[in-house]
Design a protein around this motif. Structure first.
Motif, PDB file in Angstrom:
ATOM      1  N   ILE A 292     -18.519   3.696 -21.394  1.00 15.55           N
ATOM      2  CA  ILE A 292     -17.123   3.283 -21.491  1.00 15.55           C
ATOM      3  C   ILE A 292     -17.020   2.049 -22.376  1.00 15.55           C
ATOM      4  O   ILE A 292     -17.897   1.185 -22.374  1.00 15.55           O
ATOM      5  N   ARG A 293     -15.960   1.990 -23.165  1.00 12.78           N
ATOM      6  CA  ARG A 293     -15.673   0.842 -24.017  1.00 12.78           C
ATOM      7  C   ARG A 293     -14.306   0.305 -23.618  1.00 12.78           C
ATOM      8  O   ARG A 293     -13.274   0.965 -23.815  1.00 12.78           O
ATOM      9  N   LEU A 294     -14.286  -0.881 -23.048  1.00 10.02           N
ATOM     10  CA  LEU A 294     -13.050  -1.449 -22.524  1.00 10.02           C
ATOM     11  C   LEU A 294     -12.162  -1.956 -23.648  1.00 10.02           C
ATOM     12  O   LEU A 294     -12.632  -2.610 -24.586  1.00 10.02           O
ATOM     13  N   THR A 295     -10.871  -1.693 -23.518  1.00  4.29           N
ATOM     14  CA  THR A 295      -9.904  -2.023 -24.560  1.00  4.29           C
ATOM     15  C   THR A 295      -8.858  -3.005 -24.051  1.00  4.29           C
ATOM     16  O   THR A 295      -8.759  -3.288 -22.853  1.00  4.29           O
ATOM     17  N   SER A 296      -8.039  -3.480 -24.978  1.00  6.88           N
ATOM     18  CA  SER A 296      -6.938  -4.376 -24.603  1.00  6.88           C
ATOM     19  C   SER A 296      -5.897  -3.642 -23.772  1.00  6.88           C
ATOM     20  O   SER A 296      -5.249  -4.233 -22.897  1.00  6.88           O
ATOM     21  N   GLU A 297      -5.727  -2.332 -24.016  1.00  4.64           N
ATOM     22  CA  GLU A 297      -4.785  -1.549 -23.217  1.00  4.64           C
ATOM     23  C   GLU A 297      -5.246  -1.480 -21.758  1.00  4.64           C
ATOM     24  O   GLU A 297      -4.426  -1.511 -20.829  1.00  4.64           O
ATOM     25  N   PHE A 298      -6.545  -1.397 -21.552  1.00  6.81           N
ATOM     26  CA  PHE A 298      -7.085  -1.400 -20.195  1.00  6.81           C
ATOM     27  C   PHE A 298      -6.711  -2.699 -19.478  1.00  6.81           C
ATOM     28  O   PHE A 298      -6.290  -2.684 -18.318  1.00  6.81           O
ATOM     29  N   ILE A 299      -6.855  -3.822 -20.172  1.00  4.99           N
ATOM     30  CA  ILE A 299      -6.538  -5.118 -19.566  1.00  4.99           C
ATOM     31  C   ILE A 299      -5.055  -5.220 -19.251  1.00  4.99           C
ATOM     32  O   ILE A 299      -4.649  -5.722 -18.194  1.00  4.99           O
ATOM     33  N   THR A 320     -13.724  -3.972 -27.080  1.00  4.00           N
ATOM     34  CA  THR A 320     -13.127  -4.043 -28.406  1.00  4.00           C
ATOM     35  C   THR A 320     -12.965  -5.505 -28.814  1.00  4.00           C
ATOM     36  O   THR A 320     -13.092  -6.416 -27.995  1.00  4.00           O
ATOM     37  N   ASP A 321     -12.672  -5.733 -30.092  1.00  7.78           N
ATOM     38  CA  ASP A 321     -12.635  -7.102 -30.624  1.00  7.78           C
ATOM     39  C   ASP A 321     -11.551  -7.963 -29.983  1.00  7.78           C
ATOM     40  O   ASP A 321     -11.730  -9.171 -29.827  1.00  7.78           O
ATOM     41  N   THR A 326      -6.854 -10.701 -25.094  1.00 10.81           N
ATOM     42  CA  THR A 326      -5.879 -10.047 -24.221  1.00 10.81           C
ATOM     43  C   THR A 326      -6.125 -10.410 -22.762  1.00 10.81           C
ATOM     44  O   THR A 326      -5.184 -10.634 -21.987  1.00 10.81           O
ATOM     45  N   LEU A 327      -7.396 -10.478 -22.372  1.00 10.13           N
ATOM     46  CA  LEU A 327      -7.743 -10.839 -20.993  1.00 10.13           C
ATOM     47  C   LEU A 327      -7.227 -12.231 -20.644  1.00 10.13           C
ATOM     48  O   LEU A 327      -6.567 -12.423 -19.609  1.00 10.13           O
ATOM     49  N   PHE A 328      -7.508 -13.204 -21.500  1.00  7.24           N
ATOM     50  CA  PHE A 328      -7.124 -14.583 -21.198  1.00  7.24           C
ATOM     51  C   PHE A 328      -5.618 -14.778 -21.250  1.00  7.24           C
ATOM     52  O   PHE A 328      -5.068 -15.624 -20.543  1.00  7.24           O
ATOM     53  N   THR A 329      -4.936 -13.970 -22.040  1.00  2.00           N
ATOM     54  CA  THR A 329      -3.480 -14.072 -22.133  1.00  2.00           C
ATOM     55  C   THR A 329      -2.799 -13.455 -20.917  1.00  2.00           C
ATOM     56  O   THR A 329      -1.828 -14.010 -20.391  1.00  2.00           O
ATOM     57  N   ASN A 330      -3.333 -12.307 -20.464  1.00  2.00           N
ATOM     58  CA  ASN A 330      -2.706 -11.597 -19.353  1.00  2.00           C
ATOM     59  C   ASN A 330      -3.105 -12.153 -17.988  1.00  2.00           C
ATOM     60  O   ASN A 330      -2.419 -11.889 -16.990  1.00  2.00           O
ATOM     61  N   PHE A 331      -4.221 -12.880 -17.950  1.00  2.47           N
ATOM     62  CA  PHE A 331      -4.670 -13.462 -16.685  1.00  2.47           C
ATOM     63  C   PHE A 331      -4.824 -14.971 -16.825  1.00  2.47           C
ATOM     64  O   PHE A 331      -5.937 -15.489 -16.920  1.00  2.47           O
TER      65      PHE A 331
END
Length: 539
Positions: A292-299, A320-321, A326-331
């Motif tokens: 699995i490759r985790l993406t910004s959509e997943f976050i 993904t790059d 995205t993680l730090f912005t959404n959490f």
């Protein structure tokens, strides 16, 4: 495990246990002596403090040789030792007989690979609260059934290496595990996703759930989604039987920690569908999941399903790059980030600090080679609540420090730092000494440190300026009196006898020292240390 740890975990329970043990040695016990020597009549709190200085091996050996009809002191020792029994303890001679004799005292048990776990199937063993048999190579289903039959109601934590037969045993007993808080179902074989869902439905009070090191690639766990159709009343093959009819509404799980480390996952839906039923989720670990490759959509979707998420582990995880941004912005207000060997960049660290500098407590960025020295300095100077920082393999150039820079992370308990002063043709007169003094001053502020790991740069291409010697300012670090583990082998500087003597005098809690010694006095120094401080390990 040490006696003090068991006492601190549940003091009220321990006092009741001690009172029972002491009472058993009264005048009604024909084998007990008429009186107890006066030098043994100490408060229980004082005995707890005394035992806290003894290593677990010494305490266990004492418990094995003490008779059950001995004085209250050795019996108290036994009540503490057998209440928490670790995997390493199974190797002692006579341990099986000791377990049989004290089965009624067993509370927390961790098994080793070849543990004789049948001793836990006796009727005397009915007070287990924690059972960890993951390391056990072979576990008989009948033995497990007997253990759970006697202890299901009181179990708080259960860790198993499953196969189909063992899963059926757990499924048959899970309805009685009304107090279960931790469930680790790892390394399974032949388990269907319908059975997993039914198991969770039957035990809704679980707070820590691990499905790690399994093959989840055939699963979608669609039947865990909130909008999935409800199953018909009754049970199907591979499910957990229930006496009550199934509810007409979807129950929400109380899972706060979800662990999927090392699993084979091909679909993001496996995670998202499960998380959607866990609105109180606070911690997610997906360390080394493959397929699995985790993406910004997943976050983005994860943030909607688990708004309370504050602890994440994406070590060795394909992403993904734009994933971390995205993680730090959404959490915002993250408390823990573990991302060893990741593709974190300086820009990612900047976004992290913008959103979570005031809340961050644990940061593991080891071997994230895209991060530069200034990002490490920014963490040290902007995260006042930081307790754990692992930056091994990430070069920290002390020349980036300005005179006004102050390390604000006064709560650090663990610090791993690579100090690299790049080689160059010439430094200003006295500059290396000034840089060294500046580092010592900042390290001296971290008076809560228990583990300190210092290196001289991951690429071994710098000037060795931090020698940790008395001549270069080691005495400045006398404030680190809580230090238990020291590793400075990476500094490539031989530590001599005066430094070792100073460390032992000023850091009384030291248990482990990783140091380079002068080859001429290695054995003599080690022998001298062991004669005076038998509990200290030098490596």
């Amino acid at each position: 495990m040490v006696a003090s740890a068991a006492a601190k975990s549940n003091p009220n329970h321990d006092q009741k246990m001690v009172a029972t043990v002491v009472e058993s040695t009264g005048c009604n016990d024909a084998s007990a002596p008429a009186t107890t020597p006066s030098y043994l009549n100490l408060p229980l709190e004082l005995w707890q403090h005394i035992y806290s200085f003894l290593p677990p091996s010494s305490l266990l050996e004492g418990a094995l040789v003490c008779s059950t009809s001995a004085l209250s002191l050795p019996l108290y020792c036994q009540s503490q030792i057998w209440a928490s029994f670790g995997a390493d303890d199974w190797v002692f001679e006579g341990i099986y007989q000791g377990l049989c004799r004290n089965a009624h005292l067993l509370r927390k048990v961790t098994c080793a690979a070849k543990s004789q776990i049948q001793v836990l199937a006796t009727r005397e063993c009915q007070s287990l609260t924690h059972l960890d048999s993951e390391q056990l190579r072979f576990l008989n289903a009948q033995i497990l059934e007997e253990i759970l039959e006697n202890n299901a109601e009181g179990l708080l934590s259960l860790r198993l290496r499953l196969d189909r037969a063992l899963f059926q045993v757990v499924a048959g007993k899970v309805e009685r595990m009304t107090e279960l808080k931790e469930l680790y179902l790892q390394h399974w074989e032949g388990i269907h996703q319908e059975a997993i869902v039914a198991l969770l439905e039957a035990c809704p009070h679980i707070e820590t759930l691990s499905l790690g090191y399994n093959s989840l690639y055939p699963f979608q766990l669609d039947n865990l989604r909130l909008d999935a159709p409800l199953p018909d009343a009754g049970t199907g093959a591979g499910t957990v039987s229930t006496q009550q009819p199934l509810s007409k509404t979807r129950s929400m799980f109380k899972v706060r920690t979800l662990i999927l480390d090392g699993s084979a996952i091909l679909h993001e839906g496996v995670v998202l569908n499960l998380v959607s039923r866990c609105p109180e989720l606070e911690s997610l670990s997906m360390q080394g999941c493959y397929g699995i490759r985790l993406t910004s959509e997943f976050i983005t979707t994860l943030a909607k399903a688990a708004p309370s998420l504050r602890h994440v582990n994406f070590t060795n995880q394909s992403i993904t790059d734009d994933f971390f941004t995205t993680l730090f912005t959404n959490f915002p207000c993250l408390k823990e980030l573990r991302a060893t060997n990741s593709s974190l960049t300086n820009a990612d660290i900047q976004v992290l600090l913008q959103n979570s500098a005031s809340s961050l407590e644990v940061l593991d960025i080891g071997f994230s080679t895209s991060i530069e020295s200034r990002s490490v300095l920014a963490v040290l100077t902007q995260c006042p609540r930081l307790e754990y920082l692992d930056a091994r393999g990430v070069d920290f150039n002390p020349r980036d420090m300005e005179a006004q820079d102050v390390w604000v992370c006064r709560h650090l308990v663990f610090l791993c730092l690579e100090i690299l002063l790049p080689k160059r043709a010439h430094y200003a007169a006295g500059e290396p000494a000034q840089i060294r003094e500046r580092i010592y001053q900042q390290l001296a502020r971290l008076d809560k440190l228990k583990s300190l790991h210092l290196g001289a740069g991951s690429k071994d291409r710098g000037v060795n300026i931090l020698e940790m010697s008395l001549l270069t300012g080691l005495s400045t670090l006398s404030t680190l009196n809580r230090l238990e583990r020291l590793d400075i082998k990476g500094l490539n500087h031989a530590v001599r006898a005066p430094e070792v003597v100073w460390m032992l005098a000023h850091w009384p809690r030291l248990k482990s020292m990783g140091i380079l010694l002068d080859s001429n006095v290695d054995m003599e120094l080690i022998q001298a240390v062991h004669r005076i401080h038998k509990h200290i390990r030098i490596w």
